[in-house]
Design a protein around this motif. Sequence first.
Motif, short mmCIF file in Angstrom:
data_model
loop_
_atom_site.label_atom_id
_atom_site.label_comp_id
_atom_site.label_asym_id
_atom_site.label_seq_id
_atom_site.Cartn_x
_atom_site.Cartn_y
_atom_site.Cartn_z
N THR A 57 0.83 -1.21 -0.05
CA THR A 57 0.16 -0.10 -0.04
C THR A 57 0.78 1.45 0.05
OG1 THR A 57 -1.62 -1.16 1.22
CG2 THR A 57 -1.66 1.14 1.21
N LEU A 58 2.05 1.37 0.78
CA LEU A 58 2.93 2.57 0.81
C LEU A 58 3.49 2.44 -0.52
CD1 LEU A 58 4.53 1.94 4.51
CD2 LEU A 58 2.86 3.78 3.83
N LEU A 59 3.82 1.61 -1.24
CA LEU A 59 4.65 1.66 -2.33
C LEU A 59 3.70 2.17 -3.55
CD1 LEU A 59 6.58 -1.66 -2.41
CD2 LEU A 59 7.72 0.77 -2.27
N GLU A 60 2.27 1.85 -3.53
CA GLU A 60 1.42 2.24 -4.31
C GLU A 60 1.18 3.76 -4.04
OE1 GLU A 60 -3.24 1.37 -5.60
OE2 GLU A 60 -2.34 0.10 -4.14
N LEU A 61 1.01 4.08 -2.60
CA LEU A 61 1.01 5.43 -2.66
C LEU A 61 1.93 6.42 -2.92
CD1 LEU A 61 -0.89 5.24 1.32
CD2 LEU A 61 -2.02 5.74 -1.01
N PHE A 62 3.25 6.10 -2.85
CA PHE A 62 4.34 6.89 -2.94
C PHE A 62 4.42 6.92 -4.52
CE2 PHE A 62 6.24 5.82 1.14
CZ PHE A 62 6.34 7.16 1.22
N GLY A 63 3.96 5.85 -5.29
CA GLY A 63 3.71 5.81 -6.88
C GLY A 63 2.97 7.03 -7.30
N GLN A 64 1.81 7.01 -6.45
CA GLN A 64 0.63 7.91 -7.01
C GLN A 64 1.23 9.51 -6.81
OE1 GLN A 64 -2.96 6.86 -4.80
NE2 GLN A 64 -3.01 5.06 -5.84
N ILE A 65 1.91 9.78 -5.43
CA ILE A 65 2.56 10.92 -5.62
C ILE A 65 3.52 11.20 -6.32
CG2 ILE A 65 3.79 12.37 -3.81
CD1 ILE A 65 2.48 10.73 -1.46
N GLU A 66 4.16 10.54 -6.85
CA GLU A 66 5.34 10.54 -7.77
C GLU A 66 4.66 11.17 -9.21
OE1 GLU A 66 9.11 8.41 -10.03
OE2 GLU A 66 7.82 7.32 -8.58
N ARG A 67 3.53 10.24 -9.42
CA ARG A 67 2.84 10.52 -10.73
C ARG A 67 2.21 12.03 -10.72
NH1 ARG A 67 1.54 4.87 -10.25
NH2 ARG A 67 -0.14 5.38 -9.24
N GLU A 68 1.65 12.39 -9.53
CA GLU A 68 0.87 13.47 -9.40
C GLU A 68 2.14 14.45 -9.64
OE1 GLU A 68 -2.29 14.21 -9.40
OE2 GLU A 68 -2.81 12.28 -9.14
N HIS A 113 -10.00 19.35 -13.88
CA HIS A 113 -9.78 18.19 -14.59
C HIS A 113 -9.19 17.07 -13.90
CE1 HIS A 113 -10.87 20.46 -18.75
NE2 HIS A 113 -11.70 20.15 -17.99
N SER A 114 -8.45 17.71 -12.50
CA SER A 114 -7.55 16.70 -11.85
C SER A 114 -8.52 15.93 -10.77
CB SER A 114 -6.52 17.46 -11.06
OG SER A 114 -5.88 16.47 -10.31
N THR A 115 -7.98 14.59 -10.70
CA THR A 115 -8.92 13.69 -9.84
C THR A 115 -8.03 13.60 -8.59
OG1 THR A 115 -7.90 11.85 -10.56
CG2 THR A 115 -9.87 12.42 -11.76
N SER A 116 -7.05 14.27 -8.38
CA SER A 116 -6.35 14.06 -7.07
C SER A 116 -6.41 15.37 -6.32
CB SER A 116 -5.01 13.86 -7.54
OG SER A 116 -3.77 13.96 -6.51
N GLN A 117 -6.56 15.24 -5.14
CA GLN A 117 -6.85 16.32 -4.37
C GLN A 117 -5.54 17.29 -4.14
OE1 GLN A 117 -8.33 15.30 -0.50
NE2 GLN A 117 -8.34 17.52 0.37
N LEU A 118 -4.20 16.31 -3.83
CA LEU A 118 -2.81 16.94 -3.90
C LEU A 118 -2.54 17.64 -5.12
CD1 LEU A 118 -0.10 16.87 -2.47
CD2 LEU A 118 0.55 14.74 -3.61
N SER A 119 -2.97 17.20 -6.32
CA SER A 119 -2.60 17.59 -7.48
C SER A 119 -3.47 19.03 -7.68
CB SER A 119 -3.00 17.02 -8.70
OG SER A 119 -2.92 17.88 -9.83
N GLN A 120 -4.66 19.05 -6.99
CA GLN A 120 -5.38 20.46 -7.13
C GLN A 120 -4.86 21.55 -6.15
OE1 GLN A 120 -9.45 19.60 -6.62
NE2 GLN A 120 -10.27 21.81 -6.49
N LYS A 121 -4.50 21.08 -4.99
CA LYS A 121 -3.97 21.70 -4.05
C LYS A 121 -2.49 22.41 -4.33
CE LYS A 121 -2.66 22.19 1.15
NZ LYS A 121 -2.36 21.44 2.14
N LEU A 122 -1.62 21.68 -5.09
CA LEU A 122 -0.54 22.15 -5.47
C LEU A 122 -0.76 23.12 -6.49
CD1 LEU A 122 1.77 18.91 -5.42
CD2 LEU A 122 1.81 20.81 -3.87
#
Length: 495
Positions: A57-68, A113-122
Amino acid sequence: MPIESGSCASARQAKQKRKSHSLSIRRTNSSEQERAGLHRDMLEGQDSKLPSAVRNTLLELFGQIEREFENLYIENLELRREIDTLNERLAGEGQTIDGAELSKGQLKTKASHSTSQLSQKLKTTYKASTSKIVSSFKTTTSRAICQLVKEYVGHRDGIWDVSVAKTQPVVLGTASADHTALLWSIETGKCLVKYVGHVGSVNSIKFHPTEQVALTASGDQTAHIWRYIVQLPAPQPTADCNQVSGEDEVEFSDKDEPDGDGDGSSDCPTVRAPLTSLKSHQGVVIAADWLVGGKQAVTASWDRTANLYDVETSELVHSLTGHDQELTHCCTHPTQRLVVTSSRDTTFRLWDFRDPSIHSVNVFQGHTDTVTSAVFTVGDNVVSGSDDRTVKVWDLKNMRSPIATIRTDSAVNRISVCVGQRIIALPHDNRQVRLFDMSGVRLARLPRSNRQGHRRMVCCSAWCEDHPICNLFTCGFDRQAIGWNINIPALLQEK
């Protein structure tokens, strides 16, 4: 010969695209990449105490962060290209725009258009600060306003504190972990006096307001008061330290640092014994300062107390207790009998000695980490800096919340304020020195390249507003102090 499938080819292309972005700033050769991949495989092969499900799960989350972050980086590049295209289109009409003038609706559309809350905040943060990012590329202007004038080299270990004499002749004082304090000619960079009375690191140096007397605090659990006599040498032509090529920042190793013998501090007059030794602490004395008038002195110690002494008799007048952890700094008001102490307990305290019969204290909780220093400014303001990477400006009449907060990217060490112009100098752990005004607006960053500036942590800063050559001094753990000429009118005009 085996033929690569379409999915494998597209995956390889995507991977190569990611590599091209990551190598756009710093390139590495193929052998380094192979070693990095081998190291990563070895780490993945090691046993982990985490359950496999949690680890995956951690690896997947970090991968999502990297992609964002990658997606946001690509979108930012596209926005910059749009800015350049529009500027070229409007060049014929004598108009240009920058990132701050982009249509808010356009940015909001991209964010929606972004589905990620992190991306939208940034991206929201990017939209609000684009103008600051675009206007921050002022290398040439900053270098013209903030010029390195003189380097003071002679200590054999890091310099913790720097101070400027308040009486004539005006000299520079430095306190070092090499157990010495040195006095320097500001104009020539020559060492004038060496004090060797301490048997521990000298952590602080302050000059008497009216006499040629210095106060030093040390790791030997004492503070010393000692007299000096200096004769300034004839001024010499100052080498131009500003003719450097570019602002390329490089990493320095210890072998690149000054060896401590550059100016021959060993051949200057030496003071070996103090006039007075203040001995009431049970731990390192980290800082000391004179109260207004110079008849009393205050010290701050790792034993969690601050002590107020009578200078003439060396007697302890008051022991200021209440901090829960080690003290980091103390500072006195220039015109009133007020003392502020800071501590690792995330607080700073204001001690009031104006009424001889009442000694009040106020505790202020405004940081989330060690308060490295708190200093008085003109009027009723206090400025505090912290390891939590913030600097806060306070009004003593209303200390419930700061009137300004400065957020930085590195821990802040001993700050100083140019009282006349209300400019704050912030020395950082990351070797930077930045200038802000009292409202929290960034004014400039002192130049730092492969030929000038500090090579390691900057520990302290001190203003000398009236000196014609150097009006700001900094010191660091690279064993040197630096004198800077800050063109304050031009600096404020840039603001």
